[in-house]
Design a protein around this motif. Structure first.
Motif, PDB file in Angstrom:
ATOM      1  N   SER A 109       0.830  -1.206   0.000  1.00 14.38           N
ATOM      2  CA  SER A 109       0.000   0.000   0.000  1.00 14.38           C
ATOM      3  C   SER A 109       0.866   1.260   0.000  1.00 14.38           C
ATOM      4  O   SER A 109       0.615   2.202  -0.750  1.00 14.38           O
ATOM      5  CB  SER A 109      -0.918   0.011   1.225  1.00 14.38           C
ATOM      6  OG  SER A 109      -1.809  -1.076   1.204  1.00 14.38           O
ATOM      7  N   VAL A 110       1.913   1.267   0.842  1.00 10.72           N
ATOM      8  CA  VAL A 110       2.783   2.440   0.902  1.00 10.72           C
ATOM      9  C   VAL A 110       3.524   2.619  -0.416  1.00 10.72           C
ATOM     10  O   VAL A 110       3.645   3.731  -0.936  1.00 10.72           O
ATOM     11  CB  VAL A 110       3.782   2.322   2.075  1.00 10.72           C
ATOM     12  CG1 VAL A 110       4.803   3.442   2.034  1.00 10.72           C
ATOM     13  CG2 VAL A 110       3.023   2.358   3.391  1.00 10.72           C
ATOM     14  N   THR A 111       4.029   1.517  -0.998  1.00  8.02           N
ATOM     15  CA  THR A 111       4.712   1.600  -2.293  1.00  8.02           C
ATOM     16  C   THR A 111       3.769   2.149  -3.358  1.00  8.02           C
ATOM     17  O   THR A 111       4.158   3.012  -4.162  1.00  8.02           O
ATOM     18  CB  THR A 111       5.233   0.218  -2.727  1.00  8.02           C
ATOM     19  OG1 THR A 111       6.092  -0.293  -1.719  1.00  8.02           O
ATOM     20  CG2 THR A 111       5.993   0.298  -4.030  1.00  8.02           C
ATOM     21  N   SER A 112       2.534   1.677  -3.377  1.00 13.61           N
ATOM     22  CA  SER A 112       1.557   2.146  -4.367  1.00 13.61           C
ATOM     23  C   SER A 112       1.260   3.629  -4.177  1.00 13.61           C
ATOM     24  O   SER A 112       1.183   4.386  -5.147  1.00 13.61           O
ATOM     25  CB  SER A 112       0.258   1.331  -4.257  1.00 13.61           C
ATOM     26  OG  SER A 112       0.507  -0.031  -4.477  1.00 13.61           O
ATOM     27  N   VAL A 113       1.101   4.044  -2.916  1.00 14.05           N
ATOM     28  CA  VAL A 113       0.808   5.447  -2.641  1.00 14.05           C
ATOM     29  C   VAL A 113       1.981   6.339  -3.061  1.00 14.05           C
ATOM     30  O   VAL A 113       1.790   7.389  -3.676  1.00 14.05           O
ATOM     31  CB  VAL A 113       0.472   5.647  -1.144  1.00 14.05           C
ATOM     32  CG1 VAL A 113       0.436   7.123  -0.789  1.00 14.05           C
ATOM     33  CG2 VAL A 113      -0.883   5.026  -0.831  1.00 14.05           C
ATOM     34  N   LEU A 114       3.213   5.920  -2.737  1.00 12.29           N
ATOM     35  CA  LEU A 114       4.391   6.684  -3.148  1.00 12.29           C
ATOM     36  C   LEU A 114       4.477   6.772  -4.667  1.00 12.29           C
ATOM     37  O   LEU A 114       4.781   7.831  -5.234  1.00 12.29           O
ATOM     38  CB  LEU A 114       5.666   6.021  -2.602  1.00 12.29           C
ATOM     39  CG  LEU A 114       5.974   6.213  -1.120  1.00 12.29           C
ATOM     40  CD1 LEU A 114       7.169   5.355  -0.714  1.00 12.29           C
ATOM     41  CD2 LEU A 114       6.261   7.676  -0.803  1.00 12.29           C
ATOM     42  N   THR A 115       4.199   5.656  -5.347  1.00 15.14           N
ATOM     43  CA  THR A 115       4.284   5.628  -6.812  1.00 15.14           C
ATOM     44  C   THR A 115       3.242   6.544  -7.432  1.00 15.14           C
ATOM     45  O   THR A 115       3.542   7.310  -8.355  1.00 15.14           O
ATOM     46  CB  THR A 115       4.102   4.188  -7.328  1.00 15.14           C
ATOM     47  OG1 THR A 115       5.055   3.331  -6.688  1.00 15.14           O
ATOM     48  CG2 THR A 115       4.302   4.118  -8.827  1.00 15.14           C
ATOM     49  N   LEU A 123       7.255  12.808 -11.812  1.00 16.42           N
ATOM     50  CA  LEU A 123       8.585  12.205 -11.738  1.00 16.42           C
ATOM     51  C   LEU A 123       8.664  10.899 -12.508  1.00 16.42           C
ATOM     52  O   LEU A 123       9.748  10.408 -12.793  1.00 16.42           O
ATOM     53  CB  LEU A 123       8.978  11.970 -10.277  1.00 16.42           C
ATOM     54  CG  LEU A 123       9.244  13.236  -9.466  1.00 16.42           C
ATOM     55  CD1 LEU A 123       9.539  12.877  -8.025  1.00 16.42           C
ATOM     56  CD2 LEU A 123      10.389  14.033 -10.050  1.00 16.42           C
ATOM     57  N   MET A 124       7.544  10.296 -12.810  1.00 21.64           N
ATOM     58  CA  MET A 124       7.529   9.115 -13.666  1.00 21.64           C
ATOM     59  C   MET A 124       6.180   9.053 -14.374  1.00 21.64           C
ATOM     60  O   MET A 124       5.215   9.697 -13.963  1.00 21.64           O
ATOM     61  CB  MET A 124       7.793   7.835 -12.869  1.00 21.64           C
ATOM     62  CG  MET A 124       6.778   7.499 -11.812  1.00 21.64           C
ATOM     63  SD  MET A 124       7.068   5.875 -11.037  1.00 21.64           S
ATOM     64  CE  MET A 124       8.559   6.184 -10.126  1.00 21.64           C
ATOM     65  N   ALA A 130       3.789   1.300 -13.949  1.00 22.01           N
ATOM     66  CA  ALA A 130       3.066   0.035 -14.061  1.00 22.01           C
ATOM     67  C   ALA A 130       3.905  -1.121 -13.532  1.00 22.01           C
ATOM     68  O   ALA A 130       3.420  -1.965 -12.771  1.00 22.01           O
ATOM     69  CB  ALA A 130       2.673  -0.216 -15.525  1.00 22.01           C
ATOM     70  N   GLY A 131       5.175  -1.172 -13.930  1.00 13.94           N
ATOM     71  CA  GLY A 131       6.045  -2.241 -13.444  1.00 13.94           C
ATOM     72  C   GLY A 131       6.237  -2.191 -11.942  1.00 13.94           C
ATOM     73  O   GLY A 131       6.302  -3.239 -11.273  1.00 13.94           O
ATOM     74  N   VAL A 132       6.306  -0.966 -11.378  1.00  9.36           N
ATOM     75  CA  VAL A 132       6.522  -0.811  -9.941  1.00  9.36           C
ATOM     76  C   VAL A 132       5.346  -1.385  -9.154  1.00  9.36           C
ATOM     77  O   VAL A 132       5.526  -2.150  -8.196  1.00  9.36           O
ATOM     78  CB  VAL A 132       6.754   0.669  -9.566  1.00  9.36           C
ATOM     79  CG1 VAL A 132       6.883   0.826  -8.053  1.00  9.36           C
ATOM     80  CG2 VAL A 132       8.005   1.207 -10.260  1.00  9.36           C
ATOM     81  N   VAL A 133       4.114  -1.007  -9.542  1.00  2.35           N
ATOM     82  CA  VAL A 133       2.951  -1.476  -8.781  1.00  2.35           C
ATOM     83  C   VAL A 133       2.742  -2.978  -8.960  1.00  2.35           C
ATOM     84  O   VAL A 133       2.240  -3.655  -8.057  1.00  2.35           O
ATOM     85  CB  VAL A 133       1.670  -0.694  -9.163  1.00  2.35           C
ATOM     86  CG1 VAL A 133       1.800   0.759  -8.784  1.00  2.35           C
ATOM     87  CG2 VAL A 133       1.331  -0.825 -10.637  1.00  2.35           C
TER      88      VAL A 133
END
Length: 609
Positions: A109-115, A123-124, A130-133
């Motif tokens: 959840s935190v990674t998704s929110v940051l992304t 910044l992206m 897409a790959g990150v999430v």
């Protein structure tokens, strides 16, 4: 409220509704009269103590997860944000980055929110995100693997050690280490409480009947999805699933279905994070939703096969006559392995299909004209038709530098304006501006390089070399702004340091004079204005005096403690940045003056090959 605080706010707020949710789910799945009859028949069950242990344990688990994430973000938050911004050059690197960061902070959840926040800040792109999430889903399975290992006996020891470190530590990062250890201990302690609270249900037939109903995968997916959407933590859902499996309440297929539901439920957090953000951020969240739902759909008919694969790699002897004891021994590890397999194979299947996901989200959220104007800075005067005519092309470059200076001047004013109250959102947007300005410089430099391939007169050659030097100095200016101001403010936000009185004084006259020097230096180039160049050099005594005043103020207020030393370092960093900007402005001004002084060395019309 920051995005992370927003997420944690929902964690705490939804805990209030958690009791009502689970209780209502239990009631909806089992007729009321069955509970009533059996409650009378089995008076040995202490329902109050059981529910208190269950929900109290869940609250401690969520609080421990919050403290653990908070500590990790302080320890490595900036590095992880830099990784997210930089290591997304292709979909595979993006997936590895998302998986790695989520494995560390143990919260997809935190990674998704940051992304989503990075995409909103520019910044992206959604394609990079897409790959990150997708990778974040794989990273979060580490939580299930840790929970499946029976190391909860050390929970209270970790709480005690973490508390002692926090209590004795002076440095912020050491306090964060204590927060992380204590959070991990609370997480395991909460699981212990939940397990103890549920233990008496092993002999309670209505509950066992309810668990048998969970064999229906649609039922399990729905419960897992709703529960995760409310607590906004798939880790919490998986933890409860493993606790139930440890008590022999869940079979492997039922645990897999609940984990699949948790995968869908965790996308609600990313969707919430898009509120008030850009359309590109919304597309990123929708890619997350698509990926998680499609992953569940393709695996739904193959839950038995997935269960068999999990059993094979778990190295357990799984007997046909399953007993509750055997389920409790084997199933937690198998659920964790099935969760990892499910997410890993889904990632490998869908990662090459990112263009398809992008096509779908662009249909759902079309690109509007306003978005097209938010891209890179585009040259306005660099006409390819005149690139082989140096006199015209060099004049076009001068016009382009005037346009560039306007953009850089606005950027400088925004950066200075942030010193009084820096924030991650504003800093992220200006990080993007630096990238856009660098790209703009590269386009001007590339054009100038093509101009240099033509035969030029001596004056044109001097003008050409002057402009090449100017572009090199402009890059150094951006580096000074980023290193001494932007990075400084990032660190201030990370360490929760407020600007000092000295720093706020620097934002006044000194930053204003440096801004004028930068503007006059560029005017001396594109307007060929010698007075502007002389003004840059003449202002040096004023700037030196203002810097000396700032330093004297620092010395007067200096106190030999750690916090003041850190603030002093940031103040000196800011002063150094402003000094560098003025020095670079003087170099530009002197380039113009040197060109003027030697303008008669080569007669007009002489060609330099």
């Amino acid at each position: 409220m920051s995005r992370f605080s927003f997420l944690m706010f929902f964690h705490s707020r939804n805990a209030v509704f958690l009791v009502l949710l689970v209780f209502s789910l239990l009631l909806s799945m089992t007729p009321l009269h069955v509970f009533a009859e059996n409650a009378v028949a089995d008076s040995s069950l202490d329902w109050f103590s059981m529910l208190m242990s269950l929900f109290g344990g869940l609250a401690i688990f969520l609080y421990g997860l919050e403290k653990m994430i908070k500590g990790l973000l302080v320890l490595a938050g900036e590095q992880m944000k830099n990784m997210l911004a930089k290591l997304t050059v292709n979909r595979f690197m993006g997936a590895l980055t998302g998986a790695g960061i989520t494995a560390v902070i143990q919260s997809s959840s935190v990674t998704s929110v940051l992304t989503v926040g990075f995409v909103s800040a520019g910044l992206m792109t959604a394609a990079q995100a897409a790959g990150v999430v997708m990778g974040a889903n794989l990273g979060t399975t580490v939580t299930a693997q840790i929970v499946a290992f029976k190391i909860t006996h050390f929970a209270l020891l970790m709480v005690a050690v973490g508390f002692v470190i926090q209590f004795l530590a002076q440095l912020r990062k050491k306090v964060a280490i204590g927060e992380f250890i204590m959070g991990l201990g609370l997480l395991f302690f909460g699981m212990n409480l939940m397990g103890d609270g549920m233990a008496p249900l092993r002999s309670y037939e209505p509950f066992l009947a309810l668990m048998r109903e969970m064999q229906n995968p649609f039922y399990g997916i729905l419960v897992g999805m709703v529960f995760t959407a409310l607590v906004q933590s798939s880790s919490a859902t998986i933890a409860i699933v493993i606790v139930m499996a440890s008590n022999g309440f869940l079979t492997l297929p039922a645990g897999i279905a609940l984990a699949m539901g948790a995968n869908i439920g965790t996308t609600f957090t990313a969707m919430l994070a898009t509120l008030g953000k850009s359309r590109e951020a919304l597309r990123t969240a929708l890619i997350h939703v698509q990926f998680n739902i499609m992953g569940v759909l393709i695996w739904l008919p193959f839950i038995p096969e997935l269960a068999n694969m999990a059993v094979m790699i778990s190295a357990h002897d799984y007997l046909d006559n399953e007993t509750m004891m055997l389920l409790a021994e084997n199933t937690p590890r198998e659920i964790a392995n099935a969760n990892t397999l499910f997410n890993l194979i889904s990632l490998l299947i869908f990662l090459p299909m990112i263009p398809v996901f992008l096509w779908v989200v662009n249909k759902l959220v079309p690109v509007i004209p306003e978005e097209k104007t938010l891209g890179e800075f585009k040259p306005e005067f660099l006409d390819e038709a005149i690139v082989m005519t140096p006199s015209l092309a060099l004049n076009a470059v001068n016009l382009e530098l005037e346009h560039y200076q306007r953009q850089q001047g606005l950027f400088y004013k925004r950066v200075i304006g942030m010193i009084a109250s820096p924030s991650i959102d504003k800093l992220s947007r200006e990080d993007l501006t630096i990238r856009r300005l660098r790209s703009y410089q590269s386009q001007i430099l590339s054009y100038l390089g093509r101009v240099g391939q033509s035969a030029m007169s001596a004056d044109e050659q001097k003008e050409y070399m002057k402009l090449m030097n100017v572009l090199n100095i402009l890059e150094s200016m951006l580096e000074a702004l980023q290193s001494n101001m932007m990075n400084m403010m990032h660190e201030m936000v990370q360490e929760n340091i407020k600007p000092s009185e000295t720093m706020l004084n620097l934002v006044g006259q000194l930053t204003s004079e440096v801004g004028k020097a930068m503007e006059n230096a560029m005017q001396s180039i594109y307007k060929r204005d010698s007075e502007a160049a002389l003004a840059v050099i003449a202002i040096k005594p004023t700037i030196d005096h203002l810097i000396q005043e700032a330093l004297a103020h620092q010395v007067k207020r200096f106190q030999p403690n750690e916090e003041r030393l850190r603030i002093f370092r940031y103040e000196m960093q800011l002063v150094d940045g402003l000094k560098q900007l003025h020095t670079l402005s003087k170099r530009i001004a002197r380039l113009h003056l040197a060109t003027v002084q030697t303008s008669d060395e080569n007669p007009p019309g002489k060609v330099v090959s």
